[in-house]
Design a protein around this motif. Structure first.
Motif, PDB file in Angstrom:
ATOM      1  N   UNK A 104      79.804  21.777  22.198  1.00 48.33           N
ATOM      2  CA  UNK A 104      79.868  20.602  23.163  1.00 48.33           C
ATOM      3  C   UNK A 104      79.664  20.747  24.762  1.00 48.33           C
ATOM      4  N   UNK A 105      80.107  21.887  25.635  1.00 46.32           N
ATOM      5  CA  UNK A 105      80.189  22.420  26.673  1.00 46.32           C
ATOM      6  C   UNK A 105      78.334  22.200  27.129  1.00 46.32           C
ATOM      7  N   UNK A 106      77.539  22.167  26.310  1.00 49.57           N
ATOM      8  CA  UNK A 106      76.078  22.746  26.305  1.00 49.57           C
ATOM      9  C   UNK A 106      75.564  21.134  26.530  1.00 49.57           C
ATOM     10  N   UNK A 107      76.234  20.250  25.537  1.00 45.17           N
ATOM     11  CA  UNK A 107      75.468  18.613  25.437  1.00 45.17           C
ATOM     12  C   UNK A 107      76.217  18.607  26.643  1.00 45.17           C
ATOM     13  N   UNK A 108      78.070  18.287  26.765  1.00 49.61           N
ATOM     14  CA  UNK A 108      78.076  17.818  28.734  1.00 49.61           C
ATOM     15  C   UNK A 108      77.009  18.319  29.749  1.00 49.61           C
ATOM     16  N   UNK A 109      76.654  19.823  29.771  1.00 51.14           N
ATOM     17  CA  UNK A 109      76.007  20.624  31.307  1.00 51.14           C
ATOM     18  C   UNK A 109      74.905  19.191  30.543  1.00 51.14           C
ATOM     19  N   UNK A 110      74.585  18.940  30.077  1.00 50.23           N
ATOM     20  CA  UNK A 110      72.655  18.146  29.462  1.00 50.23           C
ATOM     21  C   UNK A 110      72.862  17.001  30.239  1.00 50.23           C
ATOM     22  N   UNK A 111      73.885  16.777  29.637  1.00 49.21           N
ATOM     23  CA  UNK A 111      74.198  14.854  29.947  1.00 49.21           C
ATOM     24  C   UNK A 111      74.262  14.425  31.688  1.00 49.21           C
ATOM     25  N   UNK A 112      75.557  16.009  32.434  1.00 49.83           N
ATOM     26  CA  UNK A 112      75.686  16.122  33.726  1.00 49.83           C
ATOM     27  C   UNK A 112      73.783  16.373  34.823  1.00 49.83           C
ATOM     28  N   UNK A 113      73.132  16.795  33.721  1.00 48.48           N
ATOM     29  CA  UNK A 113      71.834  17.132  34.502  1.00 48.48           C
ATOM     30  C   UNK A 113      70.484  16.162  34.451  1.00 48.48           C
ATOM     31  N   UNK A 114      71.310  15.143  33.545  1.00 49.88           N
ATOM     32  CA  UNK A 114      70.562  13.375  33.327  1.00 49.88           C
ATOM     33  C   UNK A 114      70.675  12.787  34.347  1.00 49.88           C
ATOM     34  N   UNK A 115      72.295  13.125  35.073  1.00 51.82           N
ATOM     35  CA  UNK A 115      72.727  12.024  36.524  1.00 51.82           C
ATOM     36  C   UNK A 115      74.213  10.775  35.619  1.00 51.82           C
TER      37      UNK A 115
END
Length: 343
Positions: A104-115
């Motif tokens: 879940x943390x990895x998913x959130x990190x990727x979505x944050x990186x996408x803005x």
């Protein structure tokens, strides 16, 4: 009776702070003697806490424990639920939660990186887009208040002065404004609603430092201490996810730079004034490098070194009149070879 117990507690999940779990403990304390669940993971996935329950609490209370898929019945086999196989199963259940947390943390990190915006509520001045809830759009009414706050501070007003001005104008603070817009999450907020319908220094300070108002998203400022708890801890600034230009800005870069320059200079406003003095935060001692504070003496304001004021033997810097400093600055800027003239 066993079926009733199953129906009552069949919605148990992994956390030990959930209401139904607390209700089960209350029933045990009230004298009920059977706990029935599908498998151990339905009782909980926190291995240390689950071990305490099954190896200490339930035996002490004389509870009959029945786990269908784990083939446990403490009445038929009192030591069955304390076996190595059951303990290993509990460890695997705990590890499942750990792995799920990492994913879940990895998913959130990727979505944050996408803005993508992943906050529960949009910052004051914005609202979530009706087309994409991870996209921020300007809320015209609140955005106008944000512009006023930045403009006042850029013009030299203090944060306390801004707070007093906002409250005098009876402008609803962010939490109360969210309630007015129908945001149910703020209805019971400690600073929301009619209970504390006032602006605070913290709210204004946080707003003035937030890059969201120049179109940037800064996320990941906090992280969970452990996958076993909801407690959050601040992260180092190097770990923040800063994505520029993700949405329309409310404040221009020029105004934001002026505001942050004032914060870096640590300016303050005298009690009888509404704006800071012209040279506040700029003057530093040439001997020790410490800041020089403005003081008034018989109508002749001057700047004195903090080090010299409290430890004269550490710094020989004398005080200097404000008028002399202003004259020196104006004279320096008027010279043809001065840096200001070249710019």
């Amino acid at each position: 009776m066993i079926f009733q117990c199953f129906q009552k507690y069949r919605y148990l999940t992994s956390a030990f702070e959930r209401p139904e779990y607390k209700r089960m403990i209350a029933d045990i304390e009230a004298g009920k003697t059977i706990v029935f669940f599908k498998d151990n993971s339905r009782l909980g996935r926190n291995y240390p806490e689950l071990g305490r329950l099954m190896e200490e609490y339930f035996p002490q209370k004389g509870i009959r424990v029945i786990s269908v898929l784990n083939h446990i019945d403490s009445l038929k086999d009192p030591n069955g639920y304390c076996s190595a196989i059951v303990s290993f199963s509990n460890i695997m259940n705990d590890d499942y939660i750990r792995q799920l947390s990492v994913k879940i943390k990895c998913t959130f990190a990727m979505k944050r990186e996408r803005g993508e915006f992943w906050g529960n509520y949009a910052p004051y001045g914005y609202e979530k887009s009706s087309e994409d809830r991870h996209k921020l759009v300007i809320d015209p009414e609140a955005a106008e208040i944000v512009r006023m706050i930045f403009s006042w501070y850029a013009d030299g007003a203090s944060v306390c002065g801004i707070v007093k001005r906002l409250n005098a104008l009876q402008i609803p603070p962010p939490s109360a404004y969210k309630c007015m817009k129908g945001c149910k999450g703020f209805a019971s907020h400690s600073s929301g609603g009619i209970k504390r319908n006032i602006w605070s220094v913290t709210s204004v300070n946080t707003m003035l430092k937030d890059e969201v108002y120049i179109g940037n998203l800064v996320q990941g400022k906090y992280k969970s201490v452990s996958y076993r708890t909801k407690k959050m801890a601040p992260t180092d600034e190097s770990e923040w996810a800063v994505i520029e230009g993700t949405h329309e800005a409310i404040i221009s870069d020029e105004i934001f730079t002026i505001v942050h320059d004032r914060f870096s200079r640590r300016t303050r406003v005298a009690p009888n004034r509404e704006a800071s003095y012209l040279l506040s935060g700029y003057i530093k001692c040439a001997h020790c490098g410490n800041r020089m504070n403005r003081n008034g003496n018989n109508g002749y304001p001057h700047f004195r070194c903090i080090t010299h004021a409290y430890a004269p033997d550490k710094c020989p810097c004398p005080s200097v009149r404000e008028s002399a400093l202003e004259t020196a600055i104006l004279t320096s800027n008027s010279r043809p070879d001065s840096g200001a003239c070249r710019r």
